[in-house]
Enzyme design. Structure first.
Site, short mmCIF file in Angstrom:
data_model
loop_
_atom_site.label_atom_id
_atom_site.label_comp_id
_atom_site.label_asym_id
_atom_site.label_seq_id
_atom_site.Cartn_x
_atom_site.Cartn_y
_atom_site.Cartn_z
N HIS A 140 0.83 -1.21 0.00
CA HIS A 140 0.00 0.00 0.00
C HIS A 140 0.87 1.26 0.00
CE1 HIS A 140 -3.08 2.95 1.04
NE2 HIS A 140 -2.24 3.37 1.98
N GLU A 141 1.92 1.24 0.80
CA GLU A 141 2.78 2.42 0.90
C GLU A 141 3.48 2.73 -0.42
OE1 GLU A 141 3.04 4.45 3.46
OE2 GLU A 141 1.73 3.27 4.77
N THR A 142 3.67 1.74 -1.26
CA THR A 142 4.44 1.91 -2.50
C THR A 142 3.62 1.62 -3.75
OG1 THR A 142 5.20 -0.40 -2.31
CG2 THR A 142 6.62 1.30 -1.35
N ARG A 290 -5.38 -1.19 1.99
CA ARG A 290 -4.47 -2.04 2.77
C ARG A 290 -5.07 -3.43 2.95
NH1 ARG A 290 -0.48 1.24 5.39
NH2 ARG A 290 -1.02 3.47 5.38
#
Length: 320
Positions: A140-142, A290
């Site tokens: 999710h962060e990337t 997420r």
């Protein structure tokens, strides 16, 4: 006599090194996913994993329907093979991804092995679930995905390695113990998008790299990059527990946590990572994203999701 003496010594070593488990220890599991023998001792040979074995009898985290090992045969390498890694992070090397070619399987495994409790704590399903959770949160962060992306939005994790491709704020806060270096920026980098000097400093100290003076290392050395993510994952930052403790069932909510609606499960990890933005105000698209990654990866590893996947009704932690 010599043979008998050696046998006695060997038994003594086992007695010292073994950790009781199973019915002899109130149902306790062995550490590092070892087998629990019928006599309540931990090990990995047929004496422990064969007839009468009480728990974790596959002899490691790689039991059940887990894909074949990459050859490492232990830890995270026994759970996820190079080919499965490529399937899970299907488009990370797409031409459209800024991190194309950066995040490698070898760097992932090398960094994970620097944290020996990762994916080796609890039974086989717990080990798999931790891998799924880690890859989901960092995907999710990337992410480079979008709702109508080829192969679905959850096939596009690990597409970026720098926040806004490096066009980001400095993220420097006055901290005497972690002073910012002149001209350096501490914006999000790597799988967990580590941010701020007060995270770069202790992360670098823990992994043996001077990240205060060389934060760009997180975007240029894939193993260092993964290590910062594992550092964040494995390290509690009071009053927050570690992500590792939550997903492995080692965290017990305090009275304050219970009053705030914080409960064990994947949703608590989201609260740890970015609760101030995403948690406590009902449904949130970022939280749902997420969860989407997590469900996909759990399905690929053949493991259940567990309970409490969102943090919609969890109060965020107070700012540190």
């Amino acid at each position: 006599m010599r043979a008998l003496a050696l046998a006695v010594v060997a038994m003594a070593v086992v007695a010292v090194r073994g950790e009781q488990c199973g019915s002899q220890a109130g149902g306790a599991l062995c550490p590092n996913c070892l087998c629990c023998s019928q006599y309540g001792w931990c090990g990995s040979t047929s004496d422990y994993c064969g007839a009468g074995c009480q728990s974790q009898c596959s002899g490691g985290c790689g039991g059940g329907p887990t894909p074949p090992s990459s050859g490492g045969g232990s830890g995270v390498a026994s759970i996820i093979s190079p080919s499965l890694f490529d399937q899970m992070l299907l488009h990370r090397n797409d031409q459209a991804c800024a991190a194309k070619g950066f995040y490698t399987y070898d760097a992932f495994v090398a960094a994970a092995n620097a944290y020996p409790d990762f994916a080796t704590t609890g039974d086989a399903d717990t080990c798999k679930r931790e891998v799924a959770a880690f890859l989901a949160q960092t995907s999710h962060e990337t992410t480079g995905g979008w709702p109508t992306a080829p192969d679905g939005p959850y096939s596009w994790g690990y597409c970026f390695k720098e926040e806004n491709n490096g066009n980001a704020p400095t993220y420097c806060e006055p901290k005497p113990e972690w002073p910012c270096a002149a001209g350096k920026k501490y914006y999000g980098r790597g799988p967990i998008q580590i941010t701020y000097n007060y995270n770069y400093g202790p992360a670098g100290q823990a992994i043996g790299s001077d990240l205060l003076n060389n934060p760009d290392l997180v975007a240029s050395d894939a193993t260092v990059s993964f290590k910062t993510a594992f550092w964040f994952w494995m390290t509690p930052q009071s009053p927050k527990p570690s992500c590792h403790a939550v997903i492995t069932g080692q965290w017990t909510p305090s009275a304050d946590d219970q009053a705030a609606g914080r409960v064990p499960g994947y949703g608590e990890i989201t609260n740890i990572i970015n609760g101030g933005v995403e948690c406590g105000h009902g449904a949130d698209d970022k939280v749902a994203d997420r969860i989407g990654f997590y469900k996909r990866y759990c399905d690929m590893l053949g493991v259940s999701y567990g309970d409490n996947l969102d943090c919609y009704n969890q109060r965020p932690y107070p700012p540190s």
